[in-house]
Design an enzyme around this catalytic site. Structure first.
Site, PDB file in Angstrom:
ATOM      1  N   CYS A  86      -3.549  -9.215   3.158  1.00 16.97           N
ATOM      2  CA  CYS A  86      -2.954  -9.771   4.232  1.00 16.97           C
ATOM      3  C   CYS A  86      -3.501 -11.389   4.488  1.00 16.97           C
ATOM      4  O   CYS A  86      -2.565 -12.086   4.534  1.00 16.97           O
ATOM      5  CB  CYS A  86      -3.008  -9.144   5.389  1.00 16.97           C
ATOM      6  SG  CYS A  86      -4.721  -8.795   6.224  1.00 16.97           S
ATOM      7  N   HIS A  89      -5.304  -7.892  10.919  1.00 20.53           N
ATOM      8  CA  HIS A  89      -4.099  -8.089  10.004  1.00 20.53           C
ATOM      9  C   HIS A  89      -3.865  -9.684  10.459  1.00 20.53           C
ATOM     10  O   HIS A  89      -4.055 -10.271  11.409  1.00 20.53           O
ATOM     11  CB  HIS A  89      -2.970  -7.330  10.521  1.00 20.53           C
ATOM     12  CG  HIS A  89      -1.681  -7.706   9.719  1.00 20.53           C
ATOM     13  ND1 HIS A  89      -1.635  -7.812   8.487  1.00 20.53           N
ATOM     14  CD2 HIS A  89      -0.288  -8.118  10.018  1.00 20.53           C
ATOM     15  CE1 HIS A  89      -0.534  -8.110   8.038  1.00 20.53           C
ATOM     16  NE2 HIS A  89       0.116  -8.124   8.817  1.00 20.53           N
ATOM     17  N   ASP A 104       5.351 -13.549   8.642  1.00 21.84           N
ATOM     18  CA  ASP A 104       4.169 -12.577   7.840  1.00 21.84           C
ATOM     19  C   ASP A 104       4.651 -12.437   6.523  1.00 21.84           C
ATOM     20  O   ASP A 104       5.505 -11.569   6.226  1.00 21.84           O
ATOM     21  CB  ASP A 104       4.004 -11.234   8.621  1.00 21.84           C
ATOM     22  CG  ASP A 104       3.054 -10.261   8.066  1.00 21.84           C
ATOM     23  OD1 ASP A 104       2.268 -10.824   7.187  1.00 21.84           O
ATOM     24  OD2 ASP A 104       2.742  -9.447   8.826  1.00 21.84           O
TER      25      ASP A 104
END
Length: 683
Positions: free
Chosen positions: A274, A332, A355
Site C-alpha cells: 500500500c 493503510h 487509493d
C-alpha cells in the site's frame, strides 16, 4: 517583395520554466509549462523584417488529432477560457518578434505540438514547428486544482521528498521516501502512463478531451498505478514470497520504480504494497501539477460485506485466528489530491481520497476515488466516488470473539479502534500532522470519558477486556525498542465480593501489518487467585533473544485470556504493536555552507542493538543530491558495536532536499533507516 523566412524558434526555456515554476523539469527535452498562464517564444527571421501592416502570424496548437488555429494579435488581453496568442506591441523587435501563447485554465494535460505560420499579403511565406508539455496549474485561481497557500503549493506540488507513516499508533515509524519527480525521465514516464491507459487506447480523442478534468485524471492514475486491469506500474504482493521481484520494503523512492516500468516496455514492476502504491501515485500527481499528499490511516478496516462491523477471532488460549474475510490493517496508506468537484457540488471541493492499492473495483476497475474527505466525514454515500468503502475504513466497529471448537465463548465490541489516527506529513517540516478530525467527528474529552467508563461493562478497547465480574487490562511499559526486553503488565480486577480462581493464558504471535498472525513464538500460562474486590498486577517480559528471529520488520499480536475456573467465562485483552528499529544517524560535515555543484561530506553512523553480530549493505540516495545510489558493504559488527561510513555528494539544485540511508541486514529480517534534511543555499 523579398521573402520572409523563420530561421529559428527560441523556446526561452529558462525564463518560461522559472515563470511557470517548472524549473525542476529543466532536463526534459520539451518546454514544460502550466495551463492558464502565457509562455513566451521568440522567432529569428531571415530575408526581411516582419511588417505588421502586410504580414500576419497564425499558430496551430495540437494535442493528438485535436487542434485549434488562431491568429496572433497585438492585444495582450486574452481569455482564461480559451487559447490565445499575441505579440507585445511595446517591445516589438521586427527581426526577432516574441510571441506569447496562452492556454485556458481548463486545457487538457499532455504533450502538445505547435505550428507557426507567417502570411504576407494573403500567401503563406514560412512555417515552423515546436513542442511543449502542459501541466495543471495550482498557482492559477481559475484552475480547478488551485490551492490557496504558497507553502502548501511548495509542499504538495514541488517537494520531491517526504515521509510515509507506518507501524502502529504506539510506535509510529517515519519512513523517508523520495518522490523523484524531477529525476531524468520521470516526467515523460508519467505522461506516458496516461498514453498507456485503457481509456487512451479505447478513444484517444475522448481521453484527450477529458484530461482537462482532475477528477478524470486521478481515476485514470489510481487504476494505472496497480496492474490488475491494465499495463499498470506495480504488481501487488502480500504473500511474503518476493524471490522473483523486490520486497516492497526495499524501495526508497518512486524514480527506480517508474524507470523500471518504462524500460521494460510497461510491464508491471514486482512488487508493491500500500505505501509503495500511494507514494508512486503521489509522484505522478505532483508531476501532472495536481496537489497531492500521502495519508496513513492507522487500524484501517476492510469491510467486505458492508455492515460496518469487523469480526476478529481468538482461541481460548489467546491465539488470533483467521476466520473472517474482513480484516483490520494496522496501517493503510492512500493519497489525497486537492481539486474542485463541480460534478457533485462546490461544498465538496478540497482534499479527495484516492487509493491505488487494488482492494475493490470501482466502475469495474481496481481504483478508488476521488472521495471527498468532507463527504466521508458526513457519510454522504449518495455522492461519487467510493465513499462507503472509505467511510468503513475509518469508522467500522470491531467485534472480538473468543472461540473454542466452533463455539462462541465471549464477544466484546470496540467502537474507537478503527481509524484511531489519520495523519500526513506536516507542511514544511519532517514531522507528523494529525488530520483525523477531517475524516470523522472526534468526541469531546467529556464524551470520551463517558464512553470509557461505560466500556467497563459493555465495550472493550485494544488493551482492556471484561466479563461479568472480572476486568483485565494489558499495558506495555513503553514503546518497544529493538534489542531491549518488551515489558508489559497485566492488571486484573475482581469486581465481585466472592473469591475467584482464574486460568491465565498469555500469547505472542508475529504478524504483518495486513495479515492475521503466524504461529505463536512466546506463551505463558498460570493460575491467578483473586480475593473479593482484589486488584492484582502481573509484570512480564519478552526477551530480545525470544523475538529477534521472528519479528524483524513485522509486528506482534499480544493477547491475554483469563478463564474463570468455576463459571468458565473468559475475558480477553489484546494489543498489536511494532518494535522500533534503531535509526541510522546522518551528519553533514559543513551543514551551513551547502551550495549547488560543490562537493559535500556526510557521515552515516550505525550502532548494533541486537544480541548477536550483524552485517549488511548500506545504501545512500538523495534526489537532487546524488546521481543514482551509492552502496557500501558493512562488515560483521559485534553487539553494541558502532560503525561510521563517510560519503560525498554534490547538490544539483537549490532548496530543501532529503539525504536518506538504509541498511539492509543480511542475517536479520530488518532494514535500518535514517534521513537528513539538507538545505541547499543559493551561491
Amino acid at each position: 517583395m523579398e521573402d520572409i523566412f523563420i530561421k529559428n524558434v527560441d523556446m526561452e526555456k529558462s525564463e518560461n520554466l522559472e515563470r511557470h515554476r517548472t524549473d525542476g523539469f529543466s532536463s526534459a527535452k520539451s518546454l514544460v509549462v502550466r495551463r492558464g498562464a502565457p509562455f513566451r517564444i521568440s522567432l529569428q527571421l531571415e530575408g526581411r523584417p516582419f511588417n505588421p501592416k502586410t504580414d500576419s502570424l497564425r499558430v496551430k496548437i495540437m494535442l493528438g488529432r485535436l487542434y485549434v488555429i488562431m491568429p496572433i494579435t497585438f492585444c495582450r488581453r486574452v481569455s482564461s477560457s480559451r487559447w490565445g496568442a499575441y505579440i507585445d506591441p511595446e517591445n516589438l523587435d521586427l527581426q526577432s518578434p516574441s510571441i506569447f501563447i496562452s492556454s485556458p485554465a481548463s486545457a487538457s494535460v499532455g504533450h502538445y505540438g505547435f505550428q507557426l505560420c507567417v502570411f504576407s499579403q494573403g500567401s503563406q511565406q514560412a512555417r515552423t514547428y515546436g513542442k511543449f508539455i502542459l501541466l495543471c496549474n495550482p498557482w492559477c485561481p481559475k484552475d480547478s486544482v488551485h490551492i490557496p497557500f504558497e507553502d502548501q503549493k511548495e509542499e504538495y506540488v514541488q517537494n520531491d521528498s517526504g515521509l510515509l507513516f507506518m507501524g502502529t499508533t504506539m510506535n509510529i515509524v517515519s519512513r523517508p521516501w523520495s518522490f523523484d519527480q524531477y529525476e531524468p525521465g520521470v516526467l515523460e514516464t508519467c505522461l506516458n502512463l496516461l498514453q498507456v491507459s485503457p481509456q487512451h487506447q479505447k478513444s484517444r480523442r475522448l481521453d484527450y478531451l477529458n484530461r482537462k478534468n482532475p477528477v478524470y485524471i486521478s481515476r485514470v492514475v489510481s487504476a494505472m498505478i496497480n496492474s490488475e486491469d491494465d499495463r499498470g506500474v506495480l504488481k501487488g504482493n502480500w504473500s511474503g514470497d518476493f524471490k522473483d521481484g523486490a520486497n516492497p520494503s526495499m524501495w526508497t523512492g518512486s524514480g527506480d520504480i517508474l524507470s523500471q516500468w518504462a524500460q521494460s516496455g510497461y510491464s508491471p514492476v514486482k512488487y508493491g504494497q500500500c505505501w509503495v502504491f500511494a507514494a508512486v501515485m503521489c509522484t505522478v500527481m505532483r508531476v501532472l501539477g495536481i496537489p497531492c499528499r500521502v495519508v496513513t490511516n492507522f487500524n484501517s478496516a476492510h469491510d467486505t460485506n458492508d455492515n460496518l462491523v469487523i469480526e476478529e477471532y481468538y482461541s481460548e488460549k489467546g491465539e488470533k485466528l483467521e476466520h473472517s474475510k474482513d480484516s483490520i490493517w494496522n496501517f493503510h496508506v492512500w493519497v489525497e489530491c486537492w481539486m474542485t468537484r463541480r460534478d457533485i457540488g462546490g461544498e465538496m471541493d478540497g482534499w479527495q481520497v484516492l487509493d491505488p492499492t487494488p482492494q475493490q473495483r470501482s466502475g469495474g476497475v481496481f481504483c478508488c476515488g476521488p472521495s471527498p474527505v468532507k463527504a466521508i466525514k458526513d457519510r454522504r454515500i449518495d455522492l461519487l466516488y467510493d465513499i462507503p468503502f472509505v467511510y468503513a475504513e475509518v469508522n467500522a466497529d470491531v467485534h472480538t470473539v473468543i472461540m473454542s471448537k466452533g463455539r462462541v465463548l465471549s464477544r466484546n465490541k470496540d467502537t474507537e479502534r478503527v481509524g484511531s489516527l489519520i495523519c500526513t506529513k506536516a507542511v514544511g517540516f519532517p514531522r507528523l500532522q494529525k488530520i483525523t478530525g477531517d475524516y470523522k467527528y472526534i468526541k469531546s474529552p467529556t464524551s470520551t470519558l463517558t464512553s470509557r467508563s461505560s466500556a467497563m461493562s459493555d465495550d472493550s478497547t485494544l488493551r482492556r477486556g471484561s466479563s461479568k465480574g472480572v476486568f483485565v487490562f494489558l499495558n506495555l511499559d513503553k514503546a518497544p525498542v529493538a534489542g531491549e526486553p518488551i515489558g508489559f503488565t497485566v492488571k486484573v480486577i475482581n469486581k465481585q465480593k466472592v473469591a475467584k480462581t482464574m486460568k491465565l493464558h498469555l500469547n505472542a504471535q508475529a504478524k504483518e501489518y495486513n495479515h492475521s498472525p503466524s504461529d505463536t513464538f512466546w506463551e505463558m500460562q498460570g493460575i491467578i487467585t483473586l480475593a473479593p474486590m482484589e486488584v492484582k498486577t502481573l509484570t512480564q517480559q519478552i526477551l530480545p533473544a525470544q523475538y529477534e528471529d521472528v519479528v524483524g520488520d513485522n509486528l506482534i499480536n499480544l493477547a491475554v485470556v483469563l478463564e474463570d475456573k468455576d463459571s468458565h467465562e473468559r475475558v480477553l485483552a489484546s494489543e498489536e504493536f511494532n518494535i522500533a528499529s534503531p535509526q541510522l544517524n546522518i551528519q553533514i560535515t559543513d551543514e551551513d555552507s551547502v551550495v549547488p555543484n560543490k562537493e559535500q561530506t556526510a557521515v552515516v553512523t550505525f550502532t548494533n542493538p541486537f544480541s548477536h553480530m550483524v552485517s549488511g549493505v548500506l545504501t545512500v540516495a538523495g534526489a537532487g543530491l546524488i546521481q543514482g545510489k551509492i552502496h557500501f558493504r558493512m562488515l560483521p559488527l559485534r553487539p553494541r558495536g558502532k560503525v561510521e561510513q563517510c560519503i560525498t555528494f554534490t547538490p544539483g539544485m537549490v532548496g530543501t532536499k532529503m539525504l536518506q540511508a538504509s541498511l539492509s541486514l543480511t542475517n536479520v529480517n530488518s532494514t535500518i533507516r535514517g534521513f537528513k534534511m539538507v538545505f541547499v543555499n543559493r551561491v
